[in-house]
Design a protein around this motif. Structure first.
Motif, PDB file in Angstrom:
ATOM      1  N   GLY A 155       0.776  -1.231   0.000  1.00 47.77           N
ATOM      2  CA  GLY A 155       0.000   0.000   0.000  1.00 47.77           C
ATOM      3  C   GLY A 155       0.803   1.274   0.000  1.00 47.77           C
ATOM      4  O   GLY A 155       0.245   2.354  -0.226  1.00 47.77           O
ATOM      5  N   ARG A 209       0.146  -4.709  -3.664  1.00 44.12           N
ATOM      6  CA  ARG A 209      -1.031  -5.232  -2.972  1.00 44.12           C
ATOM      7  C   ARG A 209      -0.830  -6.726  -2.718  1.00 44.12           C
ATOM      8  O   ARG A 209      -0.217  -7.420  -3.534  1.00 44.12           O
ATOM      9  CB  ARG A 209      -2.289  -5.048  -3.833  1.00 44.12           C
ATOM     10  CG  ARG A 209      -2.748  -3.613  -3.975  1.00 44.12           C
ATOM     11  CD  ARG A 209      -3.473  -3.141  -2.738  1.00 44.12           C
ATOM     12  NE  ARG A 209      -4.020  -1.797  -2.914  1.00 44.12           N
ATOM     13  CZ  ARG A 209      -3.986  -0.857  -1.990  1.00 44.12           C
ATOM     14  NH1 ARG A 209      -3.415  -1.098  -0.826  1.00 44.12           N
ATOM     15  NH2 ARG A 209      -4.503   0.331  -2.213  1.00 44.12           N
ATOM     16  N   CYS A 267       1.297  -2.866  -8.750  1.00 41.85           N
ATOM     17  CA  CYS A 267       0.360  -1.888  -9.293  1.00 41.85           C
ATOM     18  C   CYS A 267       1.147  -0.705  -9.859  1.00 41.85           C
ATOM     19  O   CYS A 267       1.993  -0.133  -9.159  1.00 41.85           O
ATOM     20  CB  CYS A 267      -0.596  -1.410  -8.202  1.00 41.85           C
ATOM     21  SG  CYS A 267      -1.437  -2.757  -7.317  1.00 41.85           S
ATOM     22  N   VAL A 323      -2.062  -3.601 -13.442  1.00 45.89           N
ATOM     23  CA  VAL A 323      -1.735  -4.411 -12.268  1.00 45.89           C
ATOM     24  C   VAL A 323      -1.193  -5.752 -12.748  1.00 45.89           C
ATOM     25  O   VAL A 323      -1.843  -6.450 -13.530  1.00 45.89           O
ATOM     26  CB  VAL A 323      -2.969  -4.631 -11.368  1.00 45.89           C
ATOM     27  CG1 VAL A 323      -2.650  -5.622 -10.251  1.00 45.89           C
ATOM     28  CG2 VAL A 323      -3.449  -3.310 -10.777  1.00 45.89           C
ATOM     29  N   GLU A 342      -5.915  -8.813  -2.420  1.00 45.11           N
ATOM     30  CA  GLU A 342      -6.724  -7.590  -2.427  1.00 45.11           C
ATOM     31  C   GLU A 342      -6.882  -7.120  -3.868  1.00 45.11           C
ATOM     32  O   GLU A 342      -5.889  -6.763  -4.517  1.00 45.11           O
ATOM     33  CB  GLU A 342      -6.052  -6.489  -1.606  1.00 45.11           C
ATOM     34  CG  GLU A 342      -5.984  -6.776  -0.124  1.00 45.11           C
ATOM     35  CD  GLU A 342      -5.320  -5.643   0.658  1.00 45.11           C
ATOM     36  OE1 GLU A 342      -5.030  -4.592   0.034  1.00 45.11           O
ATOM     37  OE2 GLU A 342      -5.092  -5.811   1.873  1.00 45.11           O
ATOM     38  N   GLU A 381      -7.459  -4.771  -7.050  1.00 41.88           N
ATOM     39  CA  GLU A 381      -7.144  -3.378  -7.355  1.00 41.88           C
ATOM     40  C   GLU A 381      -7.719  -3.042  -8.723  1.00 41.88           C
ATOM     41  O   GLU A 381      -7.407  -3.699  -9.716  1.00 41.88           O
ATOM     42  CB  GLU A 381      -5.626  -3.162  -7.364  1.00 41.88           C
ATOM     43  CG  GLU A 381      -5.198  -1.744  -7.658  1.00 41.88           C
ATOM     44  CD  GLU A 381      -5.285  -0.820  -6.456  1.00 41.88           C
ATOM     45  OE1 GLU A 381      -5.459   0.398  -6.648  1.00 41.88           O
ATOM     46  OE2 GLU A 381      -5.172  -1.311  -5.312  1.00 41.88           O
ATOM     47  N   ARG A 382      -8.583  -2.043  -8.792  1.00 40.31           N
ATOM     48  CA  ARG A 382      -9.172  -1.644 -10.076  1.00 40.31           C
ATOM     49  C   ARG A 382      -8.079  -1.116 -11.014  1.00 40.31           C
ATOM     50  O   ARG A 382      -7.152  -0.440 -10.585  1.00 40.31           O
ATOM     51  CB  ARG A 382     -10.239  -0.582  -9.851  1.00 40.31           C
ATOM     52  CG  ARG A 382     -11.449  -1.099  -9.090  1.00 40.31           C
ATOM     53  CD  ARG A 382     -12.415   0.010  -8.759  1.00 40.31           C
ATOM     54  NE  ARG A 382     -12.958   0.638  -9.956  1.00 40.31           N
ATOM     55  CZ  ARG A 382     -13.800   1.676  -9.940  1.00 40.31           C
ATOM     56  NH1 ARG A 382     -14.152   2.200  -8.769  1.00 40.31           N
ATOM     57  NH2 ARG A 382     -14.261   2.176 -11.065  1.00 40.31           N
ATOM     58  N   CYS A 383      -8.215  -1.446 -12.295  1.00 42.39           N
ATOM     59  CA  CYS A 383      -7.162  -1.072 -13.238  1.00 42.39           C
ATOM     60  C   CYS A 383      -7.703  -1.085 -14.667  1.00 42.39           C
ATOM     61  O   CYS A 383      -8.807  -1.559 -14.929  1.00 42.39           O
ATOM     62  CB  CYS A 383      -5.971  -2.034 -13.122  1.00 42.39           C
ATOM     63  SG  CYS A 383      -6.408  -3.764 -13.280  1.00 42.39           S
ATOM     64  N   VAL A 417     -11.756  -6.722 -10.851  1.00 42.58           N
ATOM     65  CA  VAL A 417     -10.818  -5.599 -10.984  1.00 42.58           C
ATOM     66  C   VAL A 417     -11.289  -4.584 -12.026  1.00 42.58           C
ATOM     67  O   VAL A 417     -10.678  -3.526 -12.187  1.00 42.58           O
ATOM     68  CB  VAL A 417      -9.393  -6.093 -11.323  1.00 42.58           C
ATOM     69  CG1 VAL A 417      -8.849  -6.965 -10.200  1.00 42.58           C
ATOM     70  CG2 VAL A 417      -9.351  -6.832 -12.658  1.00 42.58           C
TER      71      VAL A 417
END
Length: 338
Positions: free
Chosen positions: A80, A93, A105, A114, A131, A133-135, A298
């Motif tokens: 993070g 992440r 990321c 990602v 976790e 992660e939007r990408c 994602v």
């Protein structure tokens, strides 16, 4: 309009290269700057000048390769925490694969990619959970990207093992498992199921189990499998590398029952070929439903597939309106580790 990741993230003979950042992700050969997703040897290679990874992955690399081969300069990056390299924002992440495993990321000029590395979506007390992660582009593995690979609950497989132990108390169950990640997860699953006895280990597994303990993962009492005689190993559960469960080493055990913990144990032929009497479908990779669910979660418009069953996953994603692309990266293992 932000540039598409394909304009700044490309495949080279050395691996996946972030051009504006000047670094590789899991390069297959020694490079100047490498970002490493996790410590398995098909992702973490020796000899890089500068290595960035989680502190746990760096510790694992040092344990497996030696301090002088795990990177001339080593930089730990906590999950993070954001770092900017030549204008490229980079953060890690959790990937849920093994201790310290991370998704890489990247964001450059408003465009985000990602790189998953290897990952799983199941419970594992020995590492941080995945976790999402939007990408814009998600680079995924595809080790088990066929509909036949739907992994059962790991607890169900452990229960099968314990039933067999109760049924054959005079015999030793020896489980083939990789030294990094799988061995520690099996120990943790056994403890969760109530197995409190010391677990004998092949010598090849002891070093990384000790390192996991040093890094804060409690595994309970472990002993070398070579210390006790055959009679004392009757009824025991012994862990060893997959190559050891059917060789001369296993003959020191009490009427050993060869077991193997792997997602590949879904394929009966593989179990028979390896002489496995008790196949255990326990994987540290996402199965088919989890791969599809993750690619949807994602919210990436495009998914790049790095290795494994590329065509099947790309076809299934297309039916969901997601564009897929096979990267054909070299040097990635097919199995759980190598």
């Amino acid at each position: 309009m932000p540039p598409h990741p394909e304009t700044w993230l490309r495949v080279t003979p050395d691996g996946l290269f972030c051009e504006p950042g000047g670094f590789f992700v899991d390069p297959v050969r020694a490079v100047e700057r490498a970002v490493i997703t996790h410590g398995h040897s098909d992702h973490a290679r020796p000899g890089h000048a500068h290595v960035l990874a989680t502190a746990e992955t760096l510790a694992i690399m040092r344990a497996r390769m030696g301090e002088d081969r795990a990177g001339a300069t080593q930089q730990a990056l906590p999950y993070g925490e954001t770092l900017t390299i030549n204008g490229v924002k980079l953060w890690l992440r959790p990937a849920g694969h093994v201790l310290g495993s991370a998704q890489v990321c990247l964001e450059w000029q408003g465009s985000r990619a990602v790189v998953s590395g290897d990952y799983k979506r199941r419970h594992d007390a020995t590492c941080a959970p995945f976790e999402p992660e939007r990408c814009d582009v998600f680079v995924t593995e595809a080790t088990f990207a066929l509909p036949v690979f739907t992994h059962p609950p790991a607890g169900q497989e452990i229960a099968r093992l314990l039933r067999s132990v109760a049924l054959f108390p005079e015999r030793t169950h020896v489980i083939g498992c990789y030294a990094l990640g799988k061995a520690q997860r099996l120990i943790s699953l056994l403890r969760e199921a109530g197995w409190e006895a010391p677990i004998p280990l092949h010598g090849a597994l002891m070093k990384l189990c000790t390192l996991y303990e040093e890094l804060g993962v409690t595994l309970g009492p472990l002993v070398p499998a070579t210390v006790a005689g055959k009679e004392k190993l009757a009824g025991a559960i012994v862990l060893a590398p997959p190559s050891a469960i059917a060789d001369r080493w296993a003959r020191r055990l009490s009427e050993p029952i060869p077991c193997l913990a792997s997602g590949w144990m879904r394929v009966r032929q593989r179990a028979r070929q390896g002489g496995v009497e008790l196949p255990m479908v326990i994987s540290d990779h996402a199965d088919w439903p989890e791969l599809l669910a993750t690619c949807t979660e994602v919210e990436a418009g495009e998914v790049w597939v790095t290795h494994g069953r590329e065509e099947a996953l790309i076809h299934a994603l297309a039916q969901r309106g997601i564009r897929g692309r096979a990267l054909h990266l070299v040097g990635r293992g097919e199995g759980e580790e190598e």
